[in-house]
Design a protein around this motif. Structure first.
Motif, PDB file in Angstrom:
ATOM      1  N   THR A 237       0.799  -1.218   0.000  1.00  0.00           N
ATOM      2  CA  THR A 237       0.000   0.000   0.000  1.00  0.00           C
ATOM      3  C   THR A 237       0.839   1.279   0.000  1.00  0.00           C
ATOM      4  O   THR A 237       0.287   2.361  -0.218  1.00  0.00           O
ATOM      5  N   ASP A 238       2.139   1.182   0.232  1.00  0.00           N
ATOM      6  CA  ASP A 238       2.985   2.376   0.135  1.00  0.00           C
ATOM      7  C   ASP A 238       2.895   3.001  -1.252  1.00  0.00           C
ATOM      8  O   ASP A 238       3.060   4.220  -1.407  1.00  0.00           O
ATOM      9  N   GLU A 239       2.613   2.172  -2.265  1.00  0.00           N
ATOM     10  CA  GLU A 239       2.542   2.686  -3.632  1.00  0.00           C
ATOM     11  C   GLU A 239       1.308   3.562  -3.852  1.00  0.00           C
ATOM     12  O   GLU A 239       1.249   4.310  -4.841  1.00  0.00           O
ATOM     13  N   LEU A 240       0.325   3.470  -2.975  1.00  0.00           N
ATOM     14  CA  LEU A 240      -0.807   4.386  -3.067  1.00  0.00           C
ATOM     15  C   LEU A 240      -0.351   5.830  -2.908  1.00  0.00           C
ATOM     16  O   LEU A 240      -0.785   6.718  -3.656  1.00  0.00           O
ATOM     17  N   ALA A 241       0.513   6.060  -1.935  1.00  0.00           N
ATOM     18  CA  ALA A 241       1.040   7.413  -1.732  1.00  0.00           C
ATOM     19  C   ALA A 241       1.952   7.814  -2.878  1.00  0.00           C
ATOM     20  O   ALA A 241       1.982   8.987  -3.282  1.00  0.00           O
ATOM     21  N   VAL A 242       2.694   6.866  -3.427  1.00  0.00           N
ATOM     22  CA  VAL A 242       3.563   7.157  -4.571  1.00  0.00           C
ATOM     23  C   VAL A 242       2.722   7.626  -5.758  1.00  0.00           C
ATOM     24  O   VAL A 242       3.037   8.628  -6.416  1.00  0.00           O
ATOM     25  N   ALA A 243       1.650   6.905  -6.038  1.00  0.00           N
ATOM     26  CA  ALA A 243       0.776   7.279  -7.154  1.00  0.00           C
ATOM     27  C   ALA A 243       0.129   8.634  -6.899  1.00  0.00           C
ATOM     28  O   ALA A 243       0.008   9.459  -7.812  1.00  0.00           O
ATOM     29  N   TYR A 244      -0.294   8.864  -5.667  1.00  0.00           N
ATOM     30  CA  TYR A 244      -0.912  10.137  -5.317  1.00  0.00           C
ATOM     31  C   TYR A 244       0.054  11.293  -5.595  1.00  0.00           C
ATOM     32  O   TYR A 244      -0.320  12.303  -6.202  1.00  0.00           O
ATOM     33  N   ARG A 245       1.295  11.148  -5.153  1.00  0.00           N
ATOM     34  CA  ARG A 245       2.288  12.214  -5.360  1.00  0.00           C
ATOM     35  C   ARG A 245       2.671  12.349  -6.829  1.00  0.00           C
ATOM     36  O   ARG A 245       3.098  13.420  -7.274  1.00  0.00           O
ATOM     37  N   ALA A 246       2.515  11.265  -7.587  1.00  0.00           N
ATOM     38  CA  ALA A 246       2.908  11.287  -9.000  1.00  0.00           C
ATOM     39  C   ALA A 246       1.918  12.052  -9.861  1.00  0.00           C
ATOM     40  O   ALA A 246       2.244  12.417 -10.993  1.00  0.00           O
ATOM     41  N   TRP A 247       0.702  12.249  -9.362  1.00  0.00           N
ATOM     42  CA  TRP A 247      -0.287  12.983 -10.156  1.00  0.00           C
ATOM     43  C   TRP A 247       0.146  14.451 -10.237  1.00  0.00           C
ATOM     44  O   TRP A 247       0.103  15.183  -9.267  1.00  0.00           O
ATOM     45  N   ARG A 248       0.550  14.875 -11.425  1.00  0.00           N
ATOM     46  CA  ARG A 248       1.090  16.211 -11.607  1.00  0.00           C
ATOM     47  C   ARG A 248      -0.019  17.256 -11.598  1.00  0.00           C
ATOM     48  O   ARG A 248      -1.090  17.038 -12.154  1.00  0.00           O
ATOM     49  N   PRO A 249       0.241  18.409 -10.991  1.00  0.00           N
ATOM     50  CA  PRO A 249      -0.753  19.488 -11.028  1.00  0.00           C
ATOM     51  C   PRO A 249      -0.871  20.048 -12.445  1.00  0.00           C
ATOM     52  O   PRO A 249      -0.038  19.776 -13.305  1.00  0.00           O
ATOM     53  N   GLY A 250      -1.907  20.818 -12.659  1.00  0.00           N
ATOM     54  CA  GLY A 250      -2.086  21.454 -13.958  1.00  0.00           C
ATOM     55  C   GLY A 250      -3.095  20.754 -14.838  1.00  0.00           C
ATOM     56  O   GLY A 250      -3.353  21.188 -15.963  1.00  0.00           O
ATOM     57  N   SER A 251      -3.694  19.666 -14.345  1.00  0.00           N
ATOM     58  CA  SER A 251      -4.677  18.958 -15.171  1.00  0.00           C
ATOM     59  C   SER A 251      -6.109  19.187 -14.692  1.00  0.00           C
ATOM     60  O   SER A 251      -7.031  18.583 -15.206  1.00  0.00           O
ATOM     61  N   TYR A 252      -6.297  20.070 -13.706  1.00  0.00           N
ATOM     62  CA  TYR A 252      -7.635  20.454 -13.252  1.00  0.00           C
ATOM     63  C   TYR A 252      -8.452  19.266 -12.751  1.00  0.00           C
ATOM     64  O   TYR A 252      -9.662  19.225 -12.884  1.00  0.00           O
ATOM     65  N   VAL A 253      -7.766  18.295 -12.178  1.00  0.00           N
ATOM     66  CA  VAL A 253      -8.447  17.103 -11.675  1.00  0.00           C
ATOM     67  C   VAL A 253      -8.193  17.014 -10.174  1.00  0.00           C
ATOM     68  O   VAL A 253      -7.048  16.928  -9.732  1.00  0.00           O
TER      69      VAL A 253
END
Length: 242
Positions: A135-151
């Motif tokens: 489950t540590d990869e959940l935080a990795v994926a969360y941080r990987a979502w780059r800003p600027g996509s209005y999501v």
């Protein structure tokens, strides 16, 4: 995974939804085509939202889609194919916004106006979560979502829950939106940041998924609990829902 306390209100909350299940969501494909016409061709939108294989006509101008249908489509989606990824994304947006969207159309148009950023985010996070062993990869994926996509978290966590699944794993990503947060905080009296000792959004998302899976008997049950949290929308147990 860390062991978290069980809130006293959890059992009554789950009991109040016993035998209930998440129903298909209706949406307006014409409006989606109209609202996105400046950034996406109408043919692409209608192919995604009016497919007889994934959506059902419920009345003139309205179709519906079930959560499991999107999950099945996500399992079959080729992440290297732009059209397939965007089709999945659009169907997920229609499901997530339903008929009462406030900002969904504008946020979707803004995101699709930067297709490279959006597609990179969608592919990268799906790949991280599909390949994750813990489950540590959940935080990795969360941080990987780059800003600027209005999501927002409400919608990229929906993407995580659909595109980040992997059969056979004892946990799966879950949706974390405003309704879920309200139920955690107000109905259950649970402050996730206190439990994990961090106010960082990625750490709180990971903890939330871990907590719900500790409450659940299986990943499918965890998904049902997520839906209960959403449906309750912060109301007290025994009070009106919605």
């Amino acid at each position: 995974m860390t062991q978290y306390p069980v809130p006293p209100a959890l059992a009554p909350l789950l009991g109040s939804h016993e035998a209930q299940e998440q129903l298909p969501v209706a949406f307006d494909p014409d409006r989606w085509a109209r609202e996105l016409q400046s950034v996406l061709s109408e043919d692409v939108v209608r192919l995604a939202l009016e497919s007889e294989a994934t959506t059902t006509l419920v009345r003139p101008g309205r179709r519906s889609v079930a959560r499991q249908t999107i999950a099945t489509l996500a399992d079959a989606t080729d992440l290297t194919d732009d059209d397939q990824v965007l089709s999945l994304w659009l169907l997920m947006l229609a499901w997530g916004n339903g008929e009462q969207s406030r900002w969904g159309f504008q946020n979707a148009a803004n995101a699709l106006a930067q297709p490279d950023v959006l597609l990179d985010n969608l592919r990268m996070t799906a790949a991280i979560l599909r390949g994750a062993e813990d489950t540590d990869e959940l935080a990795v994926a969360y941080r990987a979502w780059r800003p600027g996509s209005y999501v927002s978290e409400s919608f990229f966590s929906k993407w995580f829950a659909f595109a980040g699944r992997r059969d056979g794993r004892i946990w799966q990503p879950l949706i974390l939106d405003e309704n879920v947060w309200k139920t955690l905080n107000d109905t259950l009296g649970l402050t996730v940041s206190d439990l994990v000792g961090s106010k960082k959004p990625a750490a709180k998302y990971q903890a939330y998924v871990e907590i719900v899976h500790e409450w659940a008997e299986s990943p499918n049950h965890a998904q049902w609990i997520e839906w209960v949290l959403f449906s309750q929308n912060g109301k007290p147990v025994g009070g009106p829902i919605g």
